[in-house]
Motif scaffolding. Structure first.
Motif, PDB file in Angstrom:
ATOM      1  N   SER A   1       0.840  -1.198   0.000  1.00 47.44           N
ATOM      2  CA  SER A   1       0.000   0.000   0.000  1.00 47.44           C
ATOM      3  C   SER A   1       0.875   1.249   0.000  1.00 47.44           C
ATOM      4  N   GLU A   2       0.264   2.383  -0.349  1.00 49.22           N
ATOM      5  CA  GLU A   2       1.040   3.623  -0.426  1.00 49.22           C
ATOM      6  C   GLU A   2       0.110   4.818  -0.232  1.00 49.22           C
ATOM      7  N   VAL A   3       0.597   5.822   0.507  1.00 50.86           N
ATOM      8  CA  VAL A   3      -0.136   7.079   0.686  1.00 50.86           C
ATOM      9  C   VAL A   3       0.835   8.228   0.442  1.00 50.86           C
ATOM     10  N   LYS A   4       0.460   9.136  -0.468  1.00 54.76           N
ATOM     11  CA  LYS A   4       1.281  10.311  -0.737  1.00 54.76           C
ATOM     12  C   LYS A   4       0.471  11.571  -0.452  1.00 54.76           C
ATOM     13  N   LEU A   5       1.084  12.488   0.327  1.00 52.07           N
ATOM     14  CA  LEU A   5       0.449  13.759   0.660  1.00 52.07           C
ATOM     15  C   LEU A   5       1.178  14.896  -0.052  1.00 52.07           C
ATOM     16  N   ASP A   6       0.400  15.864  -0.553  1.00 53.42           N
ATOM     17  CA  ASP A   6       0.981  17.053  -1.153  1.00 53.42           C
ATOM     18  C   ASP A   6       0.201  18.267  -0.667  1.00 53.42           C
ATOM     19  N   PHE A   7       0.858  19.431  -0.671  1.00 55.16           N
ATOM     20  CA  PHE A   7       0.252  20.626  -0.100  1.00 55.16           C
ATOM     21  C   PHE A   7       0.355  21.814  -1.062  1.00 55.16           C
ATOM     22  N   PRO A   8      -0.236  21.734  -2.278  1.00 54.33           N
ATOM     23  CA  PRO A   8      -0.252  22.905  -3.152  1.00 54.33           C
ATOM     24  C   PRO A   8      -1.097  24.014  -2.534  1.00 54.33           C
ATOM     25  N   PRO A   9      -0.866  25.281  -2.921  1.00 54.19           N
ATOM     26  CA  PRO A   9      -1.583  26.396  -2.291  1.00 54.19           C
ATOM     27  C   PRO A   9      -3.105  26.254  -2.364  1.00 54.19           C
ATOM     28  N   GLU A  10      -3.638  25.667  -3.456  1.00 54.65           N
ATOM     29  CA  GLU A  10      -5.099  25.614  -3.613  1.00 54.65           C
ATOM     30  C   GLU A  10      -5.766  24.574  -2.719  1.00 54.65           C
ATOM     31  N   GLY A  11      -5.007  23.624  -2.160  1.00 53.65           N
ATOM     32  CA  GLY A  11      -5.642  22.657  -1.253  1.00 53.65           C
ATOM     33  C   GLY A  11      -4.858  21.372  -1.136  1.00 53.65           C
ATOM     34  N   VAL A  12      -5.092  20.639  -0.041  1.00 53.27           N
ATOM     35  CA  VAL A  12      -4.388  19.391   0.240  1.00 53.27           C
ATOM     36  C   VAL A  12      -4.750  18.339  -0.799  1.00 53.27           C
ATOM     37  N   VAL A  13      -3.752  17.533  -1.195  1.00 50.77           N
ATOM     38  CA  VAL A  13      -3.963  16.429  -2.128  1.00 50.77           C
ATOM     39  C   VAL A  13      -3.397  15.162  -1.478  1.00 50.77           C
ATOM     40  N   ALA A  14      -4.190  14.101  -1.517  1.00 55.23           N
ATOM     41  CA  ALA A  14      -3.742  12.806  -1.006  1.00 55.23           C
ATOM     42  C   ALA A  14      -4.009  11.744  -2.061  1.00 55.23           C
ATOM     43  N   LYS A  15      -3.015  10.908  -2.295  1.00 55.85           N
ATOM     44  CA  LYS A  15      -3.155   9.806  -3.249  1.00 55.85           C
ATOM     45  C   LYS A  15      -2.928   8.496  -2.489  1.00 55.85           C
ATOM     46  N   VAL A  16      -3.932   7.619  -2.556  1.00 54.43           N
ATOM     47  CA  VAL A  16      -3.912   6.360  -1.812  1.00 54.43           C
ATOM     48  C   VAL A  16      -3.929   5.199  -2.800  1.00 54.43           C
TER      49      VAL A  16
END
Length: 506
Positions: free
Chosen positions: A482-497
């Motif tokens: 399994s894998e979870v990636k978090l990103d924090f661009p200015p327009e809003g949080v992004v999570a990919k699971v």
């Protein structure tokens, strides 16, 4: 344990002495005898759940409290009812569990010899065992160390174990009734063969001198013997499972030589079904040599399977409880490090604990076979997230998630929704969360889920991940690949699971 104690309070003694309760207890016919290994496993499970030194499965009699399991205590069969904590437990209304946090400070037990002397009980928790509507005893845990509080979820699990104990007593009572019924049938004359046939009992008469066995059709079907023609005792032995033939032969020899009733359990060689056999020599010659043995065979496969399923259930329950406690302890330790203030800790930990609890309820309702993805989403977004979404755009097919996947994904969604409400898209009036997923077949079947926020306050990448982010990235640690990636661009949080899924059954 001592037998000396002050009399029970009148209201407790009235419940203990209730004739209907005592009749139900006597009907079990299990007060005498050594502790039962099945109940020992149940007691061991209760002790592990509560982390106590002792656990008991008790039956409360008029003068004696009997133990069917004694985890942490060797060689103990009973103690006086007057010193019994469990007598107080069965006197409570309904199926309520009794908790004593510190017996030394409790007026009911402060002078109890089990408190003032060995084993110096301080903490006690017990749930009643209810059979045929009567409270006959309890599953209880005890410790020499007092406690400040007890998690209600643990009491619920203790109640579940008490329910399992009641089911085990009923199952064992049913087996005893079957055995008594078989013995009664064996004492009947051969003229009752039709009655035995109707009761699906294989009846037989063995002419020992000729070696021939006269039997009914049920007996022939049990052993898969020819439908017609004479049957010899050698054929019956050959139809018995090789591993059980010595047991059958030993029982027959003891009956012929010593005059005891023949009794054995054995499997059929071809089908593997279990039969219990009872017999007796009914005729001997002038010199005492056996001439005729009569008996019956009963298929007990279902009873054995039920007992095995109950044991498997207890092992699975123990496994799941230990895993859950480990997860809760881990979350609690990490939460308190991040939120040393008690109020902040309770707020953060309670939400995570509710998420774990909700997932467990869903899984328990489905015998831990899995949970639909829509149900996991509904636990965080509300039951109407598809028909009436609240600033959430949700797209994707429903899919069955295995137990560990559902628990991990539930925690991830809890942290993301909590963060969105506090700091992200849902912290403003215009913010929206977009959740999309698809099931991919190659190179490995799996679930690809994207969480994207927009319209909320500007987002900055944190200098250091907080507990929520760490939990998001670690919640699927038990799910291989399994894998979870978090990103924090200015327009809003992004999570990919990414979650691997079992291959679809054909």
């Amino acid at each position: 344990m001592t037998d000396v104690g002050a009399p029970l309070p009148d209201q407790v003694r009235a419940v203990v002495d209730d004739p209907a309760r005592l009749d139900a207890l006597a009907a079990l016919d299990v007060l005498d005898g050594e502790p039962d290994s099945d109940f020992e496993r149940l007691g061991r499970t209760a002790a592990h759940i509560f982390k106590t030194e002792f656990a008991l499965v008790t039956l409360v009699g008029k003068e004696r409290q009997w133990f069917r399991a004694c985890f942490g205590v060797q060689g103990l069969e009973h103690t006086a009812t007057d010193v019994s904590f469990c007598a107080h437990t069965i006197a409570l209304p309904g199926d309520e569990a009794m908790v004593v946090l510190d017996a030394a400070k409790d007026d009911r037990f402060a002078d109890n010899p089990l408190v003032t002397g060995w084993p110096h009980i301080r903490f006690y928790a017990g749930a009643p065992i209810i059979i045929a509507g009567q409270k006959l005893g309890s599953v209880c845990v005890l410790s020499a160390n007092p406690r400040d509080a007890v998690d209600p979820d643990l009491l619920t699990q203790l109640g579940d174990l008490a329910g399992l104990a009641a089911a085990l007593f009923a199952l064992k009572d049913e087996a005893r009734v079957r055995a008594r019924t078989a013995a009664a049938l064996l004492r009947e004359e051969w003229r009752h063969a039709l009655t035995l046939e109707a009761g699906k009992v294989g009846s037989w008469v063995w002419d020992i001198r000729s070696g021939e066995v006269a039997c009914n059709d049920t007996f022939r079907r049990m052993y898969e013997l020819p439908e017609a023609g004479p049957i010899r005792v050698e054929q019956v032995l050959e139809a018995t499972h090789p591993a059980d033939r010595a047991t059958v032969q030993a029982g027959i020899t003891a009956s012929l030589d010593d005059g005891v009733d023949y009794s054995a359990e054995a499997r059929v060689a071809t089908s593997g079904r279990w039969l219990t056999m009872r017999g007796r020599v009914y005729q001997r010659d002038a010199e005492g040599k056996p001439l005729i043995m009569m008996g019956a065979s009963i298929d007990v496969t279902e009873s054995k399977q039920s007992a095995e399923q109950t044991r498997l259930l207890l092992r699975e329950l123990n496994h799941r409880v230990k895993n859950t406690l480990a997860m809760i302890q881990s979350v609690a330790r990490q939460t308190i490090r991040q939120n040393p203030d008690p109020v902040a800790f309770i707020e953060a930990f309670s939400g995570r604990l509710r998420t774990i609890s909700d997932a467990h309820v869903l899984l328990a309702d489905r015998d831990w076979s899995g949970v639909q993805l829509y149900e996991v989403l509904a636990s965080q977004l509300g039951p109407n997230f598809i028909t009436n979404p609240d600033r959430a755009e949700v797209r994707g097919p429903d899919v069955m998630l295995p137990a560990d996947h559902a628990l991990g994904l539930g925690l991830i969604l809890h942290e993301l929704t909590t963060n969105a409400h506090r700091y992200g898209a849902w912290a403003s009036d215009e913010g929206v969360v977009n959740i999309q997923w698809e099931v991919k077949a190659f190179p490995q079947r799996g679930l690809s889920l994207h969480w994207r926020e927009h319209g909320g306050p500007p987002v900055e990448r944190p200098q250091e991940h907080g507990l929520g982010a760490r939990l998001i990235e670690r919640s699927l640690a038990k799910v291989l690949d399994s894998e979870v990636k978090l990103d924090f661009p200015p327009e809003g949080v992004v999570a990919k699971v990414w979650l691997p899924l079992p291959a679809e059954s054909g």
